[in-house]
Design a protein around this motif. Sequence first.
Motif, short mmCIF file in Angstrom:
data_model
loop_
_atom_site.label_atom_id
_atom_site.label_comp_id
_atom_site.label_asym_id
_atom_site.label_seq_id
_atom_site.Cartn_x
_atom_site.Cartn_y
_atom_site.Cartn_z
N ALA A 54 0.89 -1.20 0.01
CA ALA A 54 0.03 0.03 0.02
C ALA A 54 0.91 1.27 0.11
CB ALA A 54 -0.95 -0.02 1.10
N LEU A 55 0.43 2.46 -0.80
CA LEU A 55 1.07 3.67 -0.59
C LEU A 55 -0.08 4.64 -0.68
CD1 LEU A 55 3.56 5.34 -1.23
CD2 LEU A 55 2.93 5.20 -3.80
N VAL A 56 0.19 5.73 0.48
CA VAL A 56 -0.61 6.78 0.36
C VAL A 56 0.05 8.04 -0.01
CG1 VAL A 56 -2.14 8.15 2.19
CG2 VAL A 56 -1.74 5.54 2.61
N LYS A 57 -0.78 8.66 -0.90
CA LYS A 57 -0.17 9.83 -1.44
C LYS A 57 -1.17 11.04 -1.49
CE LYS A 57 3.10 10.37 -4.56
NZ LYS A 57 3.80 10.56 -5.81
N GLY A 58 -1.20 11.80 -0.40
CA GLY A 58 -2.24 13.01 -0.19
C GLY A 58 -3.47 12.36 -0.04
N LYS A 59 -4.44 12.33 -0.91
CA LYS A 59 -5.65 11.87 -1.01
C LYS A 59 -6.09 10.56 -1.48
CE LYS A 59 -8.04 16.27 0.04
NZ LYS A 59 -9.40 16.50 0.28
N GLU A 60 -4.86 10.18 -2.36
CA GLU A 60 -4.90 8.91 -3.28
C GLU A 60 -4.45 7.71 -2.27
OE1 GLU A 60 -2.86 10.18 -6.48
OE2 GLU A 60 -4.58 10.42 -7.73
N ARG A 61 -5.01 6.58 -2.54
CA ARG A 61 -4.64 5.42 -1.82
C ARG A 61 -4.17 4.36 -3.12
NH1 ARG A 61 -5.15 9.20 1.31
NH2 ARG A 61 -6.21 8.89 3.35
N MET B 283 2.10 -3.89 -13.15
CA MET B 283 1.22 -2.99 -12.54
C MET B 283 1.85 -1.45 -12.20
SD MET B 283 -2.12 -2.08 -12.69
CE MET B 283 -2.81 -3.73 -13.14
N LEU B 284 2.79 -1.88 -11.40
CA LEU B 284 3.49 -0.61 -10.98
C LEU B 284 3.89 0.44 -12.01
CD1 LEU B 284 5.75 -1.90 -7.92
CD2 LEU B 284 3.49 -0.85 -7.88
N GLY B 285 4.33 -0.19 -13.05
CA GLY B 285 4.88 0.58 -14.34
C GLY B 285 3.78 1.07 -14.89
N ARG B 286 2.42 0.41 -14.94
CA ARG B 286 1.49 1.07 -15.53
C ARG B 286 0.88 2.29 -15.01
NH1 ARG B 286 0.65 -4.46 -17.31
NH2 ARG B 286 -0.88 -4.90 -15.55
N HIS B 287 0.81 2.00 -13.70
CA HIS B 287 0.44 3.05 -12.86
C HIS B 287 1.22 4.45 -13.06
CE1 HIS B 287 -2.59 0.50 -11.17
NE2 HIS B 287 -2.74 1.57 -10.24
N ALA B 288 2.61 4.23 -12.88
CA ALA B 288 3.56 5.25 -12.93
C ALA B 288 3.55 5.87 -14.45
CB ALA B 288 5.03 4.70 -12.99
N ALA B 289 3.05 5.20 -15.42
CA ALA B 289 3.03 5.76 -16.83
C ALA B 289 1.70 6.47 -16.98
CB ALA B 289 3.18 4.70 -17.91
N ASN B 290 0.80 6.40 -16.11
CA ASN B 290 -0.43 7.10 -16.39
C ASN B 290 -0.31 8.37 -15.80
OD1 ASN B 290 -3.11 7.79 -16.08
ND2 ASN B 290 -4.01 6.06 -15.28
N GLU C 63 -2.41 10.71 -15.36
CA GLU C 63 -3.59 11.01 -14.64
C GLU C 63 -3.40 10.78 -13.08
OE1 GLU C 63 -7.23 9.68 -16.22
OE2 GLU C 63 -6.94 10.49 -18.15
N LEU C 64 -2.46 9.79 -12.75
CA LEU C 64 -2.18 9.59 -11.31
C LEU C 64 -1.15 10.31 -10.68
CD1 LEU C 64 -2.75 5.73 -11.88
CD2 LEU C 64 -4.36 7.24 -10.82
N SER C 65 -1.05 10.39 -9.31
CA SER C 65 0.23 10.92 -8.94
C SER C 65 1.24 9.99 -8.72
CB SER C 65 -0.32 11.66 -7.32
OG SER C 65 -0.71 10.62 -6.56
N PHE C 66 0.92 8.59 -9.15
CA PHE C 66 1.75 7.53 -8.76
C PHE C 66 2.90 7.85 -9.67
CE2 PHE C 66 3.45 3.12 -9.01
CZ PHE C 66 3.26 2.85 -7.66
N SER C 67 4.07 7.90 -9.12
CA SER C 67 5.49 8.28 -9.93
C SER C 67 6.10 7.11 -10.11
CB SER C 67 6.20 9.37 -9.21
OG SER C 67 6.98 8.89 -8.00
N TRP C 68 7.40 7.38 -11.16
CA TRP C 68 8.02 6.24 -11.42
C TRP C 68 9.16 5.96 -10.11
CZ3 TRP C 68 7.67 3.03 -15.13
CH2 TRP C 68 7.04 3.20 -16.13
N TYR C 69 9.38 6.95 -9.16
CA TYR C 69 9.96 6.63 -8.02
C TYR C 69 9.17 5.88 -6.97
CZ TYR C 69 12.23 7.49 -3.53
OH TYR C 69 12.77 7.30 -2.35
N ASP C 70 7.80 6.05 -7.04
CA ASP C 70 6.93 5.28 -6.37
C ASP C 70 7.08 3.88 -6.72
OD1 ASP C 70 6.01 7.43 -4.86
OD2 ASP C 70 4.49 7.86 -6.25
#
Length: 78
Positions: A9-16, A32-39, A41-48
């Motif tokens: 789990a990762l909490v970033k601001g209001k996003e979970r 899936m982590l890579g797909r989220h980082a490439a999106n 529209e999400l605050s999920f970064s490549w660092y995350d």
Amino acid sequence: MNDDINVLALVKGKERYIFLFDDSQQADALRMLGRHAANPELSFSWYDAAVLGKKIRNEATSRERARFTIPQSSDIDE
């Protein structure tokens, strides 16, 4: 057969971000982590993705080591 589910789990601001996967789905979880980082529209970064990916790989390595560790006589409670 192992029915354990891994929870990451990762909490970033209001996003979970919560990832659930079993040991056989480790590669899928990393993708899936890579797909989220490439999106964008999400605050999920490549660092995350890198940090969480490292946790997944380290945990898998720890489980493998534990699986092949032979207890010493001093490790057994009498």
